[in-house]
Design an enzyme around this catalytic site. Structure first.
Site, short mmCIF file in Angstrom:
data_model
loop_
_atom_site.label_atom_id
_atom_site.label_comp_id
_atom_site.label_asym_id
_atom_site.label_seq_id
_atom_site.Cartn_x
_atom_site.Cartn_y
_atom_site.Cartn_z
N ASN A 50 0.83 -1.19 0.00
CA ASN A 50 0.00 0.00 0.00
C ASN A 50 0.87 1.26 0.00
O ASN A 50 1.97 1.28 0.54
CB ASN A 50 -1.01 0.01 1.15
CG ASN A 50 -0.41 -0.08 2.54
OD1 ASN A 50 0.57 -0.77 2.77
ND2 ASN A 50 -1.01 0.62 3.48
N VAL A 51 0.36 2.29 -0.66
CA VAL A 51 1.03 3.58 -0.76
C VAL A 51 -0.01 4.64 -0.44
O VAL A 51 -0.92 4.89 -1.23
CB VAL A 51 1.64 3.81 -2.17
CG1 VAL A 51 2.27 5.18 -2.26
CG2 VAL A 51 2.65 2.72 -2.50
N GLU A 52 0.12 5.24 0.75
CA GLU A 52 -0.87 6.23 1.20
C GLU A 52 -0.57 7.60 0.62
O GLU A 52 0.49 7.86 0.07
CB GLU A 52 -0.89 6.27 2.73
CG GLU A 52 -1.38 4.99 3.33
CD GLU A 52 -1.44 5.00 4.84
OE1 GLU A 52 -2.05 4.08 5.39
OE2 GLU A 52 -0.89 5.93 5.49
N CYS A 61 -4.06 0.74 -2.60
CA CYS A 61 -4.01 -0.51 -1.84
C CYS A 61 -2.86 -1.36 -2.37
O CYS A 61 -2.40 -1.19 -3.50
CB CYS A 61 -5.32 -1.27 -1.99
SG CYS A 61 -6.75 -0.42 -1.31
N GLU A 63 -3.06 -4.32 -3.39
CA GLU A 63 -3.53 -5.04 -4.57
C GLU A 63 -3.37 -4.21 -5.83
O GLU A 63 -3.10 -4.75 -6.90
CB GLU A 63 -4.99 -5.46 -4.38
CG GLU A 63 -5.21 -6.50 -3.30
CD GLU A 63 -5.35 -5.93 -1.89
OE1 GLU A 63 -5.78 -6.69 -1.01
OE2 GLU A 63 -5.04 -4.74 -1.66
N CYS A 94 -10.30 -5.91 0.62
CA CYS A 94 -11.54 -5.13 0.67
C CYS A 94 -12.34 -5.36 -0.62
O CYS A 94 -11.87 -6.01 -1.55
CB CYS A 94 -11.22 -3.65 0.84
SG CYS A 94 -10.51 -2.85 -0.62
N CYS A 97 -10.65 -4.19 -3.85
CA CYS A 97 -9.53 -5.06 -4.21
C CYS A 97 -10.01 -6.43 -4.67
O CYS A 97 -9.39 -7.05 -5.53
CB CYS A 97 -8.57 -5.16 -3.05
SG CYS A 97 -7.74 -3.57 -2.76
#
Length: 139
Positions: A50-52, A61, A63, A94, A97
């Site tokens: 994940n990369v916020e 996400c 995925e 989720c 994803c």
């Protein structure tokens, strides 16, 4: 990383790859790094984390990163998928994803879930996919 397809998915290798990439996640806002790894139909393993983003809606996400890595490295179909948190505990994808996994793995893609290995058809029943677009398109 390559995997022999005839043996079935090496779940330990997938979980290990997911844990490894989880350590590279960018999660300064949630402090919830996630790593994902999948077996591709040609035997390779792809992964993503994940990369916020400060604008939370732009967060990617794990995925998403995995699917990008799938196509950047030659494409193919996902056969088996694992997703973990920083402790290496299995995470359930989720809804968004799950749709990504359906698109790139289809109903038979195997998913490592907290309840055990399940197919995408089991975790995303009555999924919407490309066939729905073709069946309902206006010509």
């Amino acid at each position: 990383m390559q995997h022999e397809l005839g043996d079935g998915p090496d779940w330990d290798a997938l979980r290990a790859a997911a844990r490894e990439v989880c350590a590279r996640a960018y999660a300064p806002y949630s402090d919830f790094p996630v790593g994902a790894a999948a077996l591709v139909d040609n035997g390779r393993i792809v992964s993503g984390c994940n990369v916020e983003n400060a604008s939370y809606g732009l967060t990617l996400c794990a995925e998403c990163g995995l699917v990008s890595a799938l196509h950047a490295s030659g494409g193919g179909r996902l056969l088996a998928f694992a997703c973990v948190d920083r402790q290496g505990s299995v995470l359930m994808p989720c809804g968004r994803c799950r749709q990504l996994l359906w698109e790139h793995g289809g109903p038979g893609c195997l998913v490592d879930t907290p309840a055990g290995i399940q197919t995408m058809a089991e975790i995303l029943p009555q999924a919407f996919g490309a066939a729905d677009l073709h069946a309902r398109s206006r010509s």
